[in-house]
Enzyme design. Structure first.
Site, PDB file in Angstrom:
ATOM      1  CE1 TYR A 202       5.224 -26.855 -35.806  1.00 27.77           C
ATOM      2  CE2 TYR A 202       7.272 -27.814 -35.225  1.00 27.77           C
ATOM      3  CZ  TYR A 202       6.776 -26.607 -35.682  1.00 27.77           C
ATOM      4  OH  TYR A 202       7.452 -25.516 -35.810  1.00 27.77           O
TER       5      TYR A 202
HETATM    6  N1  LIG Z   1       9.740 -21.281 -32.119  1.00 31.14           N
HETATM    7  C1  LIG Z   1      10.343 -22.135 -32.426  1.00 31.14           C
HETATM    8  O1  LIG Z   1      11.090 -22.836 -32.099  1.00 31.14           O
HETATM    9  C2  LIG Z   1      10.052 -22.605 -33.894  1.00 31.14           C
HETATM   10  C3  LIG Z   1      11.094 -23.517 -34.517  1.00 31.14           C
HETATM   11  C4  LIG Z   1      10.766 -23.918 -35.858  1.00 31.14           C
HETATM   12  C5  LIG Z   1       9.901 -23.057 -36.541  1.00 31.14           C
HETATM   13  N2  LIG Z   1       8.878 -22.595 -36.045  1.00 31.14           N
HETATM   14  C6  LIG Z   1       7.629 -21.818 -36.688  1.00 31.14           C
HETATM   15  O2  LIG Z   1       7.822 -20.506 -36.876  1.00 31.14           O
HETATM   16  C7  LIG Z   1       6.363 -20.012 -36.809  1.00 31.14           C
HETATM   17  C8  LIG Z   1       6.225 -18.868 -35.772  1.00 31.14           C
HETATM   18  O3  LIG Z   1       6.199 -19.555 -34.551  1.00 31.14           O
HETATM   19  P1  LIG Z   1       6.365 -18.671 -33.367  1.00 31.14           P
HETATM   20  O4  LIG Z   1       7.753 -19.685 -32.775  1.00 31.14           O
HETATM   21  O5  LIG Z   1       7.004 -17.540 -33.623  1.00 31.14           O
HETATM   22  O6  LIG Z   1       5.485 -19.028 -32.312  1.00 31.14           O
HETATM   23  P2  LIG Z   1       4.222 -17.873 -31.850  1.00 31.14           P
HETATM   24  O7  LIG Z   1       4.900 -16.854 -31.168  1.00 31.14           O
HETATM   25  O8  LIG Z   1       3.323 -18.669 -31.152  1.00 31.14           O
HETATM   26  O9  LIG Z   1       3.759 -17.233 -33.248  1.00 31.14           O
HETATM   27  C9  LIG Z   1       2.802 -17.908 -33.982  1.00 31.14           C
HETATM   28  C10 LIG Z   1       1.855 -16.815 -34.766  1.00 31.14           C
HETATM   29  O10 LIG Z   1       1.162 -17.765 -35.573  1.00 31.14           O
HETATM   30  C11 LIG Z   1      -0.166 -17.110 -35.373  1.00 31.14           C
HETATM   31  N3  LIG Z   1      -1.073 -18.095 -35.745  1.00 31.14           N
HETATM   32  C12 LIG Z   1      -1.480 -19.046 -35.146  1.00 31.14           C
HETATM   33  N4  LIG Z   1      -2.679 -19.739 -35.687  1.00 31.14           N
HETATM   34  C13 LIG Z   1      -3.013 -18.961 -36.720  1.00 31.14           C
HETATM   35  C14 LIG Z   1      -4.280 -18.794 -37.523  1.00 31.14           C
HETATM   36  N5  LIG Z   1      -5.085 -19.954 -37.433  1.00 31.14           N
HETATM   37  N6  LIG Z   1      -4.328 -17.887 -38.473  1.00 31.14           N
HETATM   38  C15 LIG Z   1      -3.471 -16.768 -38.336  1.00 31.14           C
HETATM   39  N7  LIG Z   1      -2.500 -16.527 -37.448  1.00 31.14           N
HETATM   40  C16 LIG Z   1      -2.250 -17.676 -36.743  1.00 31.14           C
HETATM   41  C17 LIG Z   1      -0.173 -16.461 -34.018  1.00 31.14           C
HETATM   42  O11 LIG Z   1      -1.231 -15.802 -33.879  1.00 31.14           O
HETATM   43  P3  LIG Z   1      -2.093 -15.635 -32.406  1.00 31.14           P
HETATM   44  O12 LIG Z   1      -1.499 -14.984 -31.363  1.00 31.14           O
HETATM   45  O13 LIG Z   1      -3.311 -14.887 -32.962  1.00 31.14           O
HETATM   46  O14 LIG Z   1      -2.056 -17.061 -32.085  1.00 31.14           O
HETATM   47  C18 LIG Z   1       1.028 -16.160 -34.038  1.00 31.14           C
HETATM   48  O15 LIG Z   1       1.264 -14.721 -34.354  1.00 31.14           O
HETATM   49  C19 LIG Z   1       5.482 -21.078 -36.933  1.00 31.14           C
HETATM   50  O16 LIG Z   1       5.319 -21.648 -38.228  1.00 31.14           O
HETATM   51  C20 LIG Z   1       6.434 -22.319 -36.330  1.00 31.14           C
HETATM   52  O17 LIG Z   1       6.179 -23.646 -36.690  1.00 31.14           O
HETATM   53  C21 LIG Z   1       9.070 -21.998 -34.697  1.00 31.14           C
END
Ligand SMILES: NC(=O)c1ccc[n+]([C@@H]2O[C@H](COP(=O)([O-])OP(=O)(O)OC[C@H]3O[C@@H](n4cnc5c(N)ncnc54)[C@H](OP(=O)(O)O)[C@@H]3O)[C@@H](O)[C@H]2O)c1
Length: 279
Positions: free
Chosen positions: A151
């Site tokens: 990651y």
């Molecule tokens: N939460 C944290 O602590 C954190 C920290 C640092 C960075 N981030 C980053 O923030 C971003 C959003 O994450 P989140 O925390 O909000 O997680 P999340 O709630 O799991 O959201 C992830 C989103 O990405 C979509 N996605 C996953 N695989 C995909 C694909 N192949 N094509 C299109 N859409 C896809 C998911 O859609 P589906 O529902 O269809 O799977 C969902 O809408 C990510 O890039 C993550 O790395 C998160």
């Protein structure tokens, strides 16, 4: 001026919250979903929201979705590359399918969305607007914790893509910014907890006992997704936005730690893991 933004991954978490945040401020938002998601119901009430169906690993589907935006005649002024997955587990035990997926979604998916949308962003700039790409990175793109190594590698790549693309595109009036959150309270953590199979029956099995509480503590200390949405909004609207923004509690510690020798960092991570504390 009417602002039109494409956000990838609006079914939950940061993407869903950012979509609402922008819609409430008068934006026209195109949001990518993969079908049958709860996020679509929450966003349907906003008249300036349009769902697009694509997976970021499906180039023809991205192309078709961007064509849909082009046909509306809207000037696309922002792209928020938010879609991402977090695959965890010891590097030694990850399957090829897992490590390829990590890069296919977080890196090559982001790249494909940029390539497909750039003609529209150039057109917006030529029409006198100031288009921007905002890539959602991570603190894992600043420092590499054990057991989320792949990651981290993908998020380091997001930082490199952000900096390189910005230097290629600034002469054309297109800015490229990374918003790198620390822990955020979103469903991504629950998805990660399901990945414990990578440890079972391996010499890393014992680590799991430590990693569970360590991860739970990090999630509990996380910020709300609105904090990240606000940072994305600022990246889209500030006259001179910071190109690389770390959004987390104690971000100063991460910035400081990055300056220390790698052997010091090794000791820091192993000690924190032993104490069930992140940073
Ligand atoms: N939460 C944290 O602590 C954190 C920290 C640092 C960075 N981030 C980053 O923030 C971003 C959003 O994450 P989140 O925390 O909000 O997680 P999340 O709630 O799991 O959201 C992830 C989103 O990405 C979509 N996605 C996953 N695989 C995909 C694909 N192949 N094509 C299109 N859409 C896809 C998911 O859609 P589906 O529902 O269809 O799977 C969902 O809408 C990510 O890039 C993550 O790395 C998160």
């Amino acid at each position: 001026m009417q602002q039109t933004t494409l956000i990838t991954g609006v079914s939950s978490g940061i993407g869903l919250t950012t979509a609402k945040y922008l819609l409430q401020r008068g934006y026209t938002v195109y949001g990518s979903l993969r079908g049958g998601n709860a996020g679509a119901d929450q966003l349907a009430k906003y008249p300036t929201f349009t769902p697009l169906t694509f997976d970021v690993t499906d180039r023809p589907a991205i192309h078709a979705a961007v064509q849909q935006i082009r046909e509306t005649g809207h000037q696309l002024t922002g792209v928020v590359n938010n879609a991402g997955v977090a695959i965890s587990g010891p590097v030694e035990t990850l399957s090829e399918a897992q490590y390829r997926k990590q890069f296919d979604v977080n890196v090559f998916g982001l790249l494909a969305v940029c390539q497909e949308t750039l003609p529209l962003l150039h057109a917006a700039q030529e029409a006198g607007l100031s288009p921007r790409i905002v890539n959602v990175g991570s603190v894992s793109g600043y420092l590499t914790s054990p057991f989320t190594t792949l990651y981290s590698a993908s998020k380091f790549a997001v930082e490199a893509l952000t900096d390189g693309m910005r230097r290629e595109l600034l002469p054309f009036g297109i800015d490229v910014i990374s918003i790198a959150p620390g822990p955020v309270k979103t469903p991504i953590w629950a998805k990660g907890r399901e990945q414990t199979a990578a440890y079972r029956g391996t010499r890393y099995e014992k680590v799991l006992e430590k990693l569970g509480p360590y991860t739970e503590a990090a999630e509990a200390d996380g910020v709300e997704p609105e904090v990240v949405a606000e940072a994305i909004y600022k990246a889209l609207t500030d006259e001179k936005p910071n190109p690389n923004v770390l959004v987390m509690k104690r971000g100063w510690l991460v910035k400081l730690l990055r300056l220390t020798p790698k052997r010091f960092q090794d000791r820091f991570f192993l000690k924190r893991l032993a104490e069930n504390r992140r940073y």
